[in-house]
Design an enzyme around this catalytic site. Sequence first.
Site, short mmCIF file in Angstrom:
data_model
loop_
_atom_site.label_atom_id
_atom_site.label_comp_id
_atom_site.label_asym_id
_atom_site.label_seq_id
_atom_site.Cartn_x
_atom_site.Cartn_y
_atom_site.Cartn_z
N TYR A 80 0.90 -1.05 0.12
CA TYR A 80 0.08 0.05 0.14
C TYR A 80 0.81 1.28 -0.12
CZ TYR A 80 -3.78 -3.01 1.00
OH TYR A 80 -4.69 -4.18 1.09
N SER A 81 0.55 2.34 -1.01
CA SER A 81 1.32 3.37 -0.95
C SER A 81 1.17 4.16 0.25
CB SER A 81 0.94 4.32 -1.94
OG SER A 81 1.11 3.49 -3.41
N CYS A 252 0.25 7.57 -11.25
CA CYS A 252 0.00 6.37 -10.12
C CYS A 252 -1.63 5.95 -10.24
CB CYS A 252 0.19 7.03 -8.84
SG CYS A 252 0.30 5.68 -7.49
N GLU A 306 3.93 4.64 -11.18
CA GLU A 306 3.55 3.57 -10.20
C GLU A 306 2.26 2.84 -10.28
OE1 GLU A 306 4.47 0.91 -7.06
OE2 GLU A 306 6.07 2.76 -7.76
N TYR A 308 -0.58 -0.58 -10.78
CA TYR A 308 -0.89 -1.81 -9.92
C TYR A 308 -1.99 -2.54 -10.44
CZ TYR A 308 -3.76 1.79 -7.49
OH TYR A 308 -4.41 2.77 -6.93
#
Length: 308
Positions: A80-81, A252, A306, A308
């Site tokens: 988790y960021s 992101c 970034e 995901y």
Amino acid sequence: MSEIKLPEVELNIYTPREPVEATIVENRLCTKESSPNFVRHVTFDISGTELEGHVQVGQSIGILPPGEDENGRPHKLRLYSVSSPTEGEDGQPHLISTTVKRTIEEFDNNELYLGVCSNYLADLQPGDKVRMTGPSGRRFLLPQNATDFNYVMFATGTGIAPYRGMIKELLKAGIENDIVLIFGCPYRTDLLYADYFEPLDEEHPNFHYLPHISREARRADGTKKYVQTCLWDAAELLDPLLEQENTLLYICGLKGMEAGIYRALGKKKLTQYLDIREPAVNKKPEDWDEKDLKRYVKPSARTFVEVY
């Protein structure tokens, strides 16, 4: 252009084999208003651990949910960021935060899938303990000389998490250059941290908050508003900013969002943010296929990704 020099960071102080215990101190909704999606801002107390003072804004932490999978093996680590600045949540180095969306999906057979770690975290109450690893991530960071640059930040969903910390840090450092935050979501009820970003837009002339909501009002040509269409929708602001040599791009969110942004950058001839290789270099950006985008169209040194 100022040299882009990223800070040295520590990695994997704690690992899945040797995690550390952290305590929940806050768990609240961070959507703008009542929403069918449940996204929460979760803050952890890491007092007395080696994470304290060693998590850089832009990095991630890992959470190990309890229990076992269908094969009887312990559940895997989820990353988790971090959504707090380097100095910690509210300037307290022993507090770090993240942004968690409950994963609730329905399969074709009408069965529900509940995300193991997201629902575990979303259910926790102040005082509960979690097993944590990290930090991880060495590139999605602010440069050491952060105030020398302009920033254009693209986010979808919980991809907004690191920008909350980054923007807090940049503004506290007294940045005079421009920061643009472009946030994409389906409905206005899905806006995250709007109670923080909207007032900032009014208070700071160099901060620009540009939410792009895809399933409500359409663009003038009838197409949907996605983060990449902001390059045209806000061209008056973005064109001169993106032409400056000291502007950096951050992306992101959900994997695949970068494809639309890369094509848009190519169409606008903003290729200084891309590393385009043969054979993609001889194609029109709208003709870049999945293989091109996977192998031959990469972010340049001025673009940080970034997904995901």
